[in-house]
Design an enzyme around this catalytic site. Structure first.
Site, PDB file in Angstrom:
ATOM      1  N   ARG A 103     -66.960  43.541  60.974  1.00 20.68           N
ATOM      2  CA  ARG A 103     -66.416  44.534  60.045  1.00 20.68           C
ATOM      3  C   ARG A 103     -65.686  45.605  60.825  1.00 20.68           C
ATOM      4  NH1 ARG A 103     -70.351  47.052  55.656  1.00 20.68           N
ATOM      5  NH2 ARG A 103     -71.202  48.089  57.470  1.00 20.68           N
ATOM      6  N   THR A 107     -62.259  50.551  57.948  1.00 19.27           N
ATOM      7  CA  THR A 107     -61.845  49.997  56.645  1.00 19.27           C
ATOM      8  C   THR A 107     -62.981  49.227  55.976  1.00 19.27           C
ATOM      9  OG1 THR A 107     -61.131  47.905  57.611  1.00 19.27           O
ATOM     10  CG2 THR A 107     -59.485  49.669  57.513  1.00 19.27           C
ATOM     11  N   ASP A 199     -78.296  48.133  61.961  1.00 19.10           N
ATOM     12  CA  ASP A 199     -77.289  47.122  62.307  1.00 19.10           C
ATOM     13  C   ASP A 199     -78.003  45.857  62.786  1.00 19.10           C
ATOM     14  OD1 ASP A 199     -74.056  47.186  63.551  1.00 19.10           O
ATOM     15  OD2 ASP A 199     -75.440  45.551  63.990  1.00 19.10           O
ATOM     16  N   ASP A 202     -76.932  44.356  66.268  1.00 18.73           N
ATOM     17  CA  ASP A 202     -77.399  45.167  67.406  1.00 18.73           C
ATOM     18  C   ASP A 202     -78.905  45.020  67.615  1.00 18.73           C
ATOM     19  OD1 ASP A 202     -74.941  46.111  68.200  1.00 18.73           O
ATOM     20  OD2 ASP A 202     -75.029  47.894  66.944  1.00 18.73           O
TER      21      ASP A 202
HETATM   22  C1  PRP Z   1     -72.689  42.763  59.721  1.00 21.35           C
HETATM   23  C2  PRP Z   1     -73.517  41.694  59.040  1.00 21.35           C
HETATM   24  C3  PRP Z   1     -72.521  41.049  58.117  1.00 21.35           C
HETATM   25  C4  PRP Z   1     -71.675  42.225  57.691  1.00 21.35           C
HETATM   26  C5  PRP Z   1     -72.119  42.656  56.330  1.00 21.35           C
HETATM   27  O1  PRP Z   1     -71.921  42.202  60.721  1.00 21.35           O
HETATM   28  O2  PRP Z   1     -74.111  40.799  59.927  1.00 21.35           O
HETATM   29  O3  PRP Z   1     -71.730  40.043  58.715  1.00 21.35           O
HETATM   30  O4  PRP Z   1     -71.893  43.263  58.654  1.00 21.35           O
HETATM   31  O5  PRP Z   1     -71.298  43.635  55.841  1.00 21.35           O
HETATM   32  P1  PRP Z   1     -70.304  43.417  54.600  1.00 21.35           P
HETATM   33  O6  PRP Z   1     -71.113  42.727  53.531  1.00 21.35           O
HETATM   34  O7  PRP Z   1     -69.918  44.806  54.250  1.00 21.35           O
HETATM   35  O8  PRP Z   1     -69.149  42.584  55.066  1.00 21.35           O
HETATM   36  P2  PRP Z   1     -71.010  43.057  61.723  1.00 21.35           P
HETATM   37  O9  PRP Z   1     -69.638  43.201  61.220  1.00 21.35           O
HETATM   38  O10 PRP Z   1     -71.737  44.326  62.084  1.00 21.35           O
HETATM   39  O11 PRP Z   1     -70.910  42.094  62.991  1.00 21.35           O
HETATM   40  P3  PRP Z   1     -72.031  41.526  63.971  1.00 21.35           P
HETATM   41  O12 PRP Z   1     -72.777  40.450  63.228  1.00 21.35           O
HETATM   42  O13 PRP Z   1     -71.216  40.978  65.086  1.00 21.35           O
HETATM   43  O14 PRP Z   1     -72.929  42.653  64.391  1.00 21.35           O
HETATM   44  N1  URA Z   2     -74.251  45.315  58.481  1.00 19.26           N
HETATM   45  C1  URA Z   2     -75.455  45.585  59.047  1.00 19.26           C
HETATM   46  O1  URA Z   2     -75.796  45.029  60.100  1.00 19.26           O
HETATM   47  N2  URA Z   2     -76.263  46.454  58.418  1.00 19.26           N
HETATM   48  C2  URA Z   2     -75.924  47.062  57.281  1.00 19.26           C
HETATM   49  O2  URA Z   2     -76.738  47.836  56.746  1.00 19.26           O
HETATM   50  C3  URA Z   2     -74.660  46.777  56.721  1.00 19.26           C
HETATM   51  C4  URA Z   2     -73.844  45.897  57.331  1.00 19.26           C
END
Ligand code: PRP
Ligand code: URA
Length: 208
Positions: A103, A107, A199, A202
Site C-alpha cells: 500500500r 494514497t 502492521d 512488520d
Molecule cells: C498490508 C496487508 C494487506 C494490506 C491491507 O500490506 O498485509 O496487504 O496492507 O490493506 P488494504 O486492505 O487497505 O489494501 P502492506 O501494504 O503493509 O504490505 P506488506 O504485506 O508488505 O507489509
Molecule cells: N495493513 C496492516 O498491516 N494493518 C492494518 O491495520 C491495515 C493494513
C-alpha cells in the site's frame, strides 16, 4: 454473500495474544499460522472428495480423498506468506502463487511489484491469503488480477477485517466468499484497523 466469521473461544484466545503489542515475532508468526489453519478448515469444509480403495492392516476399505492439485493458495506479499505455512500443513501438495502488492502510505492504493500464479488457475479452487482486510484495495486488486487470468472459484481468507474493507470487497467481487477470524470496529485516518494488531507484515518479519 455474508462473510464467515470464525467465532470460537479458541480463536478469540489466540487473537488476544496476537493483538497484544508485547507479543514477540516468534509467537506472532506461530499464531498467524495456527489461526490460518482454522480458517482453512472452515473454508474447505465443502471440498470435493473422491472415493478410493485402500488396505488397512486389517481389511480393505473405501476412503475419501481430496485431489490437492485442484487447489491454489495465493498469498499477497508480504504478510500473506505468514498464513501460507498453516495452509500447507493441511494441504501440502496444493499449488502456490504469489502476488506482490504494497500500500502506498499516502494514497493507500495498492502498488503491484510481483505476479506469478500456477497454470490452469481457471480450473482450481483459489484461496487468497492476507492477514489484513483494511480498505480492501489490496484484496480487490489481487482478485481482479486472478480473474483476468481466468480464476472462477475464489475464496479470501484473512485474520482481521474492517467493515469498510468487507463492504468494498463484496461490492466489487460479490462472488468471492470471505472467511475472517475477526471483524473490527473501523479504520483510523492512516487506514489502520482499530483495534487491529498493527502492521501485520512488520510484526511477522520483525522489520520495525
Ligand atoms: C498490508 C496487508 C494487506 C494490506 C491491507 O500490506 O498485509 O496487504 O496492507 O490493506 P488494504 O486492505 O487497505 O489494501 P502492506 O501494504 O503493509 O504490505 P506488506 O504485506 O508488505 O507489509
Ligand atoms: N495493513 C496492516 O498491516 N494493518 C492494518 O491495520 C491495515 C493494513
Amino acid at each position: 454473500m455474508e462473510p464467515v466469521i470464525l467465532k470460537h473461544p479458541l480463536i478469540d484466545n489466540k487473537l488476544s495474544i496476537l493483538r497484544n503489542k508485547k507479543t514477540g515475532t516468534k509467537e506472532f508468526r506461530e499464531l498467524i499460522s495456527e489461526i490460518s489453519m482454522f480458517l482453512c478448515y472452515e473454508a474447505l469444509k465443502d471440498a470435493k472428495t473422491e472415493t478410493v480403495e485402500i488396505e488397512t492392516p486389517v481389511a480393505k476399505t473405501k476412503v475419501s480423498k481430496i485431489n490437492e492439485d485442484d487447489y491454489a493458495f495465493i498469498p499477497i506479499l508480504r504478510a500473506g506468506t505468514g498464513m501460507l505455512d498453516g495452509l500447507i500443513k493441511v494441504l501440502p501438495n496444493a499449488k502456490i502463487g504469489h502476488i506482490g502488492l504494497f500500500r502506498n502510505e499516502t494514497t493507500l492504493k495498492p502498488v503491484r511489484y510481483y505476479y506469478k500464479v500456477p497454470k490452469d488457475i481457471d480450473k482450481k479452487q483459489v484461496v487468497v491469503l492476507d492477514p489484513m482486510l483494511a480498505t480492501g484495495g489490496s484484496a480487490i486488486d489481487a482478485i481482479t488480477m486472478l480473474k483476468e487470468e481466468g480464476a472462477k472459484n475464489i475464496k479470501f481468507l484473512c485474520i482481521i477485517s474492517a467493515p469498510e474493507g468487507i463492504k468494498k470487497l463484496q461490492e466489487v467481487h460479490p462472488d468471492v466468499e470471505i472467511y475472517t477470524s475477526a471483524v473490527d470496529e473501523k479504520l483510523n485516518e492512516k487506514g489502520y484497523i482499530v483495534p487491529g494488531l498493527g502492521d501485520a507484515g512488520d510484526r511477522i518479519f520483525g522489520t520495525k
